[in-house]
Scaffold this active site. Structure first.
Site, PDB file in Angstrom:
ATOM      1  N   GLU A 125       0.826  -1.214   0.000  1.00 41.94           N
ATOM      2  CA  GLU A 125       0.000   0.000   0.000  1.00 41.94           C
ATOM      3  C   GLU A 125       0.863   1.269   0.000  1.00 41.94           C
ATOM      4  O   GLU A 125       0.572   2.239   0.696  1.00 41.94           O
ATOM      5  CB  GLU A 125      -0.969  -0.004   1.186  1.00 41.94           C
ATOM      6  CG  GLU A 125      -1.951  -1.167   1.164  1.00 41.94           C
ATOM      7  CD  GLU A 125      -3.012  -1.080   2.260  1.00 41.94           C
ATOM      8  OE1 GLU A 125      -2.862  -0.249   3.186  1.00 41.94           O
ATOM      9  OE2 GLU A 125      -3.995  -1.831   2.202  1.00 41.94           O
ATOM     10  N   GLU A 273      -6.123  -8.448  -0.385  1.00 38.94           N
ATOM     11  CA  GLU A 273      -6.689  -8.492   0.965  1.00 38.94           C
ATOM     12  C   GLU A 273      -8.169  -8.190   0.896  1.00 38.94           C
ATOM     13  O   GLU A 273      -8.589  -7.256   0.188  1.00 38.94           O
ATOM     14  CB  GLU A 273      -6.059  -7.443   1.896  1.00 38.94           C
ATOM     15  CG  GLU A 273      -4.634  -7.674   2.315  1.00 38.94           C
ATOM     16  CD  GLU A 273      -4.114  -6.589   3.256  1.00 38.94           C
ATOM     17  OE1 GLU A 273      -2.898  -6.559   3.488  1.00 38.94           O
ATOM     18  OE2 GLU A 273      -4.934  -5.782   3.761  1.00 38.94           O
TER      19      GLU A 273
END
Length: 471
Positions: A125, A273
């Site tokens: 991220e 995820e």
């Protein structure tokens, strides 16, 4: 008779097309993966964890590093493995092919072929971090991916895909899905080069997708049933006419439309995820076992369906998916939900029953505890010292809270209204409440490394009034 001579050619073409489709189906499996995070003080050993993962019939495991012990333990198993390049290593790998070669040698080559490493994920991220120093990483992301690709190519390794898991905050528009677009600060400078790389290497756009967050941010606007895959409500995109029965599809399609607008309509998606928290703080609605089990069971059922369901924008497409996460991780900071995404407790016991193969019928599961926090809490909250907290640790946290200024601990001065009783527990509780009330709007949480907890009970006493947060 012009078609007569083309018959065998056409037959060969169709056979070859079928072969390619069949080959891709083998490569792009619909089996569910799991994220194996290790930020917990009470977790089973790596050896026990791999045994647990195998017992759960997990086909893929995603790591947040390239842990040597775990990679050795995965040797000889059929589990496909995703390893991660840490954020702090991206710049050095991008700058020097020799550094990239060494990283690949140390973290990949020495484990092949016995450990089935199939994905190298560069960073975690990274586009969600926006400091000037972190922005330097942005522009080194794709160069680092290219360096690693060069390292693999030099060793003639072709069965490892390289990607970069990103969060949904890379988009500035997500609704309606057809209007999906990337943030203007990264669109041309980072996302376009990334998509070129993924398209050229036939890799995946890895995205972390959590319907819990948009739902919990606006529970009065977004339907909980839509977030949990319950077929009680639909949403129709006014521009495409696509009908959405769940929030996950909306989020995925917003990414697909955003990629399409940049000229990359065919880059495949992988969900690096997704999940739902099984518990959280008082001010975090919907974080409970019932919703977590419902969401994850329905994700598994949908993503393992045969034939593949896909999304309205890409019907029939397999989307490789990793559930977050294997364990509740008690050493993660932030709000309460951060520590409660696991399928398993820290001792390895299931928090709720789930079949990751997707074969189990919903009627075969036992009852779940009824949720009692699906509606947002309305009222006042205080942040106080957690029961059983160590006094020495509390004293350090007290000093930290009071050092932040803004009059946080003025009322604790000698002779002031909250000075008595003179105890670390009392002073820490006041300092925590005061700090949280003042800095919550700036992202502060009521946690203090596990030393604090929220309460609906007003701890004020006598002339001492504890600051509160009104939800």
């Amino acid at each position: 008779m012009a078609g007569g001579g083309g018959g065998p050619v056409l037959l060969l073409f169709y056979f070859f097309s079928f072969y390619l489709a069949f080959s891709n189906a083998l490569i792009i499996s619909s089996e569910i993966g799991i994220n194996y995070g290790r930020l917990g003080s009470n977790l089973p050993s790596a050896f026990q964890s791999i045994q647990i993962i195998q017992s759960m019939n997990v086909s893929r495991v995603k790591l947040y590093d390239a842990n040597p012990e775990i990679l050795k333990l995965l040797s000889g198993t059929k589990i496909h493995v995703a390893i991660m390049v840490p954020n702090h290593a991206i710049i050095s790998i991008a700058s020097n092919q020799s550094i990239a070669n060494k990283w690949v040698q140390d973290n990949v080559l020495q484990y092949l072929p016995d450990t089935k490493i199939r994905f190298i994920l560069v960073g975690n991220e990274v586009l969600s971090y926006v400091s000037e120093q972190e922005k330097i990483i942005w522009h080194n992301l794709v160069p680092a991916m290219r360096r690693i690709k060069n390292s693999l190519k030099a060793k003639k390794i072709q069965n490892i895909k390289i990607g970069a898991p990103l969060a949904m905050d890379i988009l500035e528009i997500t609704l309606p899905p057809s209007k999906g677009s990337f943030r203007c600060d990264i669109s041309s400078t980072v996302i376009v080069p990334l998509l070129k790389f993924l398209n050229g290497t036939k890799s995946f756009f890895f995205i972390d997708v959590y319907p819990y967050f948009p739902w919990s941010a606006n529970p009065s606007i977004t339907s909980l049933d839509m977030a949990l895959f319950k077929p009680n409500q639909n949403y129709t995109d006014p521009y495409t006419g696509f009908v959405y029965t769940n929030l996950l599809d909306q989020m995925l399609d917003s990414v697909i439309f955003a990629m399409t607008k940049l000229g990359f309509p065919d880059v495949r998606l992988s969900i690096s995820e997704t999940g739902w928290p099984n518990a959280g703080d008082i001010d975090q609605p919907g974080a409970n076992i019932y919703n977590a089990a419902t969401y994850n069971r329905n994700v598994v059922k949908r993503m393992t369906a045969k034939p593949a369901i896909g999304t309205p924008a890409r019907p029939g497409e397999v989307i490789p998916t990793f559930i977050f996460s294997l364990y509740d991780e008690n050493q993660k900071g932030g709000p309460g939900t951060e520590r409660h995404w696991g399928l398993l407790n820290g001792n390895g016991a299931p928090i709720y029953d789930i079949d990751l193969t997707g074969n189990r019928l919903e009627t075969e599961y036992g009852p779940l505890p009824n949720p009692n926090n699906n509606k947002p809490y309305k009222g006042k909250l205080w942040c106080v010292a957690a029961r059983g907290a160590d006094l020495m640790d509390l004293a350090r946290a007290l000093r930290y809270a009071c050092s932040q200024g803004n009059g946080t601990c003025d009322a604790l001065g000698i002779g002031k209204e909250c000075y008595e009783p003179v105890s670390v527990l009392w002073h820490a509780s006041y300092a925590f409440s005061s700090y949280w009330a003042q800095f919550r709007s700036q992202g502060a949480d009521c946690y203090f490394n596990g030393l604090a907890e929220q309460t609906t009970t007003n701890p004020s006493h006598g002339s001492c009034t504890f600051p509160s947060v009104t939800i």
